[in-house]
Design a protein around this motif. Structure first.
Motif, PDB file in Angstrom:
ATOM      1  N   ALA A  13      33.146 -12.919 -29.666  1.00 35.53           N
ATOM      2  CA  ALA A  13      33.365 -14.316 -30.081  1.00 35.53           C
ATOM      3  C   ALA A  13      32.227 -15.049 -30.304  1.00 35.53           C
ATOM      4  O   ALA A  13      31.959 -16.135 -30.858  1.00 35.53           O
ATOM      5  N   GLY A  14      30.800 -14.536 -30.190  1.00 32.57           N
ATOM      6  CA  GLY A  14      29.919 -15.298 -30.343  1.00 32.57           C
ATOM      7  C   GLY A  14      29.221 -15.486 -31.921  1.00 32.57           C
ATOM      8  O   GLY A  14      29.788 -14.533 -32.625  1.00 32.57           O
ATOM      9  N   ARG A  81      34.064 -21.376 -27.118  1.00 33.80           N
ATOM     10  CA  ARG A  81      33.258 -20.703 -26.429  1.00 33.80           C
ATOM     11  C   ARG A  81      33.028 -21.151 -25.097  1.00 33.80           C
ATOM     12  O   ARG A  81      31.938 -21.885 -24.794  1.00 33.80           O
ATOM     13  N   ARG A  82      33.745 -20.701 -24.379  1.00 34.81           N
ATOM     14  CA  ARG A  82      33.393 -21.187 -22.824  1.00 34.81           C
ATOM     15  C   ARG A  82      33.333 -20.415 -21.669  1.00 34.81           C
ATOM     16  O   ARG A  82      33.183 -20.623 -20.631  1.00 34.81           O
ATOM     17  N   PHE A 106      30.484  -5.746 -24.200  1.00 38.25           N
ATOM     18  CA  PHE A 106      30.060  -6.822 -25.340  1.00 38.25           C
ATOM     19  C   PHE A 106      30.169  -6.111 -26.659  1.00 38.25           C
ATOM     20  O   PHE A 106      29.509  -5.073 -26.884  1.00 38.25           O
ATOM     21  N   VAL A 156      26.277 -11.571  -8.590  1.00 38.05           N
ATOM     22  CA  VAL A 156      25.417 -11.389  -9.697  1.00 38.05           C
ATOM     23  C   VAL A 156      25.195 -12.950 -10.165  1.00 38.05           C
ATOM     24  O   VAL A 156      25.763 -13.551 -10.183  1.00 38.05           O
ATOM     25  N   GLU A 158      23.414 -15.425 -12.513  1.00 37.14           N
ATOM     26  CA  GLU A 158      22.768 -15.750 -13.709  1.00 37.14           C
ATOM     27  C   GLU A 158      21.580 -16.415 -13.708  1.00 37.14           C
ATOM     28  O   GLU A 158      21.092 -17.270 -12.682  1.00 37.14           O
ATOM     29  N   ASN A 173      22.151  -7.215 -14.801  1.00 39.84           N
ATOM     30  CA  ASN A 173      23.459  -7.054 -15.156  1.00 39.84           C
ATOM     31  C   ASN A 173      23.414  -6.627 -16.574  1.00 39.84           C
ATOM     32  O   ASN A 173      22.900  -7.447 -17.460  1.00 39.84           O
ATOM     33  N   LYS A 197      25.461 -23.878 -16.667  1.00 40.41           N
ATOM     34  CA  LYS A 197      26.037 -24.063 -17.998  1.00 40.41           C
ATOM     35  C   LYS A 197      27.282 -24.429 -18.449  1.00 40.41           C
ATOM     36  O   LYS A 197      27.643 -24.454 -19.309  1.00 40.41           O
ATOM     37  N   THR A 203      30.677 -12.918 -14.346  1.00 37.84           N
ATOM     38  CA  THR A 203      29.855 -12.292 -13.076  1.00 37.84           C
ATOM     39  C   THR A 203      30.385 -12.849 -11.802  1.00 37.84           C
ATOM     40  O   THR A 203      30.047 -12.342 -10.869  1.00 37.84           O
TER      41      THR A 203
HETATM   42  C1  UD1 Z   1      25.722 -11.954 -20.125  1.00 38.37           C
HETATM   43  C2  UD1 Z   1      25.862 -11.942 -18.644  1.00 38.37           C
HETATM   44  C3  UD1 Z   1      24.498 -11.704 -17.881  1.00 38.37           C
HETATM   45  C4  UD1 Z   1      24.168 -10.338 -18.411  1.00 38.37           C
HETATM   46  C5  UD1 Z   1      24.073 -10.373 -19.938  1.00 38.37           C
HETATM   47  C6  UD1 Z   1      23.589  -9.151 -20.385  1.00 38.37           C
HETATM   48  C7  UD1 Z   1      27.633 -13.619 -17.959  1.00 38.37           C
HETATM   49  C8  UD1 Z   1      28.018 -14.753 -17.818  1.00 38.37           C
HETATM   50  N1  UD1 Z   1      26.314 -13.275 -18.091  1.00 38.37           N
HETATM   51  O1  UD1 Z   1      24.749 -13.298 -20.302  1.00 38.37           O
HETATM   52  O2  UD1 Z   1      24.721 -11.576 -16.586  1.00 38.37           O
HETATM   53  O3  UD1 Z   1      22.640  -9.977 -17.623  1.00 38.37           O
HETATM   54  O4  UD1 Z   1      25.109 -10.898 -20.553  1.00 38.37           O
HETATM   55  O5  UD1 Z   1      23.342  -9.089 -21.747  1.00 38.37           O
HETATM   56  O6  UD1 Z   1      28.677 -12.792 -18.352  1.00 38.37           O
HETATM   57  N2  UD1 Z   1      31.208 -14.425 -25.447  1.00 38.37           N
HETATM   58  C9  UD1 Z   1      32.317 -14.562 -25.924  1.00 38.37           C
HETATM   59  N3  UD1 Z   1      32.729 -15.872 -25.591  1.00 38.37           N
HETATM   60  C10 UD1 Z   1      32.296 -16.784 -24.819  1.00 38.37           C
HETATM   61  C11 UD1 Z   1      30.845 -16.343 -24.199  1.00 38.37           C
HETATM   62  C12 UD1 Z   1      30.376 -14.974 -24.640  1.00 38.37           C
HETATM   63  O7  UD1 Z   1      33.160 -13.903 -26.651  1.00 38.37           O
HETATM   64  O8  UD1 Z   1      32.642 -17.908 -24.505  1.00 38.37           O
HETATM   65  C13 UD1 Z   1      30.529 -13.023 -25.794  1.00 38.37           C
HETATM   66  C14 UD1 Z   1      29.479 -13.112 -26.652  1.00 38.37           C
HETATM   67  O9  UD1 Z   1      29.757 -12.901 -27.962  1.00 38.37           O
HETATM   68  C15 UD1 Z   1      28.567 -11.846 -26.354  1.00 38.37           C
HETATM   69  C16 UD1 Z   1      29.159 -11.637 -24.771  1.00 38.37           C
HETATM   70  O10 UD1 Z   1      30.225 -12.161 -24.611  1.00 38.37           O
HETATM   71  O11 UD1 Z   1      28.907 -10.622 -26.936  1.00 38.37           O
HETATM   72  C17 UD1 Z   1      27.894 -12.127 -23.794  1.00 38.37           C
HETATM   73  O12 UD1 Z   1      27.664 -13.450 -23.975  1.00 38.37           O
HETATM   74  P1  UD1 Z   1      26.290 -13.914 -23.945  1.00 38.37           P
HETATM   75  O13 UD1 Z   1      26.257 -15.515 -24.161  1.00 38.37           O
HETATM   76  O14 UD1 Z   1      25.231 -13.058 -24.685  1.00 38.37           O
HETATM   77  O15 UD1 Z   1      25.752 -13.814 -22.311  1.00 38.37           O
HETATM   78  P2  UD1 Z   1      24.463 -13.900 -21.672  1.00 38.37           P
HETATM   79  O16 UD1 Z   1      23.899 -15.091 -21.418  1.00 38.37           O
HETATM   80  O17 UD1 Z   1      23.552 -12.922 -22.341  1.00 38.37           O
END
Ligand code: UD1
Ligand code: MG
Length: 454
Positions: A13-14, A81-82, A106, A156, A158, A173, A197, A203
């Protein structure tokens, strides 16, 4: 014992603002395939029969890309996006259908290997309710850290929420987390957003599962490259290099000859037969099949093409989608083929454009042969019979048919069908003026006009 069922959930969803592109992040391409397609291909290779994909609002093209690789994928929209846990819960109806294992991956982590998905599931089968995939990046900045006490994964954290001591932890992670399907919703529904955040962190499942009395486990990825997340164009290029290395190694292992593999660019779906030879500097776009014993010479580009056994392509050839090169056929330098069948043993060795056409078995196209397939409005077909001979620099104005074993004289513009076995000439007759050169030289200097050929 019945095989365990599983539901992979791919978060996509990013927006990917750091890619500096209007294209949703997961649609950027690696090895000729969108990032999301790689993850779903890994899911399928790991035996996934179903998949859920979570996309952002107004990202219909992402859904289309998912279905291209995984036609039965269930697509869910995360309206806001929450956070990663919130995103997983967008797929609640799929989770509620009841699976033994739930594996969250992901969409922007494309190099994940099927073996690693299987390892996560194995750990679930061993009794864990939550399994986290860890890795040890050279630079852990930005990643969640795995807090381990003895053999136990306790949390885990953040980075934004981590203490100084926790930030010093090297084990991070990777993002992939697997859940026992039986407990997944109970755990996910307990996740809150009391953090730096204000997001619902997937996590947090680790600590919650532990307080619920479940077993939590971590496994480690074997290589950092596999769990590399893509956020920038530079990371995309880095992942491409990693993927190319994998693809080339697999091709060499399968017996393909490449004397300079580092210069050959493969697509994720390139299929190369036995004893294929690829010279330096060849680029494969998506959808290429090369059959046994074919040779692709230097500086050629192929996309959506099928090269038959023993055929020779290039150097400097361009095969575009729909190019079917028959057994033993030759496509030489500066020849472009699009949506055309070149039958067995046919040859177009130099400087030609063959589009929307059939070139019959054993036919020979001279240098400079052009199928004029487009009239500015529509495309038309050219059909060249077996054993036909097209003289150099001929234009075949489609729709047109050249019969079997017919000849076309060099420099012809062919606008009418040519019957089998005939010779067609479509050019002005040559005129010879004996002694004309001497006449020209005898003229006084600074003349206004040269004598014409008449
Ligand atoms: C996340 C992990 C972190 C890990 C890292 C690895 C969490 C809270 N944190 O952080 O521990 O080390 O990935 O890369 O999980 N997404 C959605 N909707 C949302 C938020 C995110 O679909 O509301 C998707 C994004 O498109 C992406 C994935 O989830 O594909 C990860 O989201 P991202 O915001 O990149 O997480 P990180 O902060 O990198
Ligand atoms: Mg990320």
């Amino acid at each position: 014992m019945q095989a365990r069922t599983w539901l992979p959930i791919v978060l996509a969803a990013g927006e990917g603002t750091r890619m500096r592109s209007r294209l949703p992040k997961v649609l950027h391409v690696l090895g000729g395939r969108p990032l999301l397609g790689h993850v779903l291909a890994a899911v399928r290779a790991a035996g996934g029969a179903e998949a859920a994909v979570v996309i952002g609002p107004d990202h219909e093209p992402v859904a289309a890309a998912a279905r291209e690789v995984f036609p039965s994928a269930a697509v869910f929209v995360q309206a806001e996006r929450r956070g990663t846990a919130h995103a997983v819960l967008a797929a609640r109806p799929a989770i509620e259908r009841g699976f033994d294992d739930i594996v969250v991956a992901f969409g922007d982590t494309p190099l994940i290997r099927p073996e690693t998905l299987a390892r996560l599931r194995k750990s679930l089968a061993g009794g864990a309710a939550v399994v986290v995939l860890g890795f040890r990046p050279k630079d852990p900045a930005g990643y969640g850290r795995l807090v381990v006490h003895g053999h136990d994964l306790v949390a885990v954290r953040e980075e934004k929420d981590a203490t100084q001591a926790e930030r010093a932890i090297g084990l991070c992670n990777a993002g992939l987390i697997a859940f026992s399907g039986r407990h997944a919703l109970a755990i996910l529904d307990r996740i809150g957003n009391a953090n730096a955040k204000r997001e619902f962190y997937l996590t947090d499942a680790v600590e919650i599962a532990r307080t619920m009395g479940h077993t939590v486990a971590a496994i480690e990825a074997e290589e950092e490259g596999e769990v590399r997340g893509i956020n920038t164009k530079a990371q995309l290029a880095g992942a491409e290099a990693e993927l190319q290395q994998r693809l080339r190694a697999a091709a060499l292992e399968a017996g393909v000859t490449m004397i300079a593999p580092e210069t050959v660019h493969l697509a994720a779906d390139t299929k190369l037969g036995a004893e294929v030879e690829i010279e330096p500097y060849v680029v494969f776009g998506p959808g290429v099949i090369v059959d046994d014993g074919a040779v692709i010479r230097s500086f050629s580009r192929l996309e959506g093409a099928h090269v038959g056994p023993g055929a020779i392509v290039g150097p400097f050839a361009r095969l575009r989608p729909g190019a079917l090169i028959g057994a033993g056929a030759h496509i030489g330098n500066f020849v472009e083929v699009k949506e055309a069948i070149i039958e067995a043993g046919a040859k177009a060795n130099h400087l030609a454009y063959i589009g929307d056409a059939r070139v019959g078995e054993g036919a020979n196209l001279g240098a400079g042969t052009i199928t004029c397939n487009y009239d500015g409005r529509d495309k038309h077909r050219t059909d060249i019979g077996k054993g036909a001979f097209i003289g150099s620099n001929s234009s075949l104005v489609a729709p047109v048919t050249i019969g079997d074993h017919a000849y076309v004289g060099s420099g012809s513009v062919i606008t009418h069908d040519v019957p089998a076995g005939a010779l067609a000439l479509g050019r002005t007759r040559q005129v010879v003026k004996e002694g004309w050169a001497a006449l020209l030289r005898a003229l006084p200097p600074k003349r206004k006009k040269v004598p014409t050929a008449e």
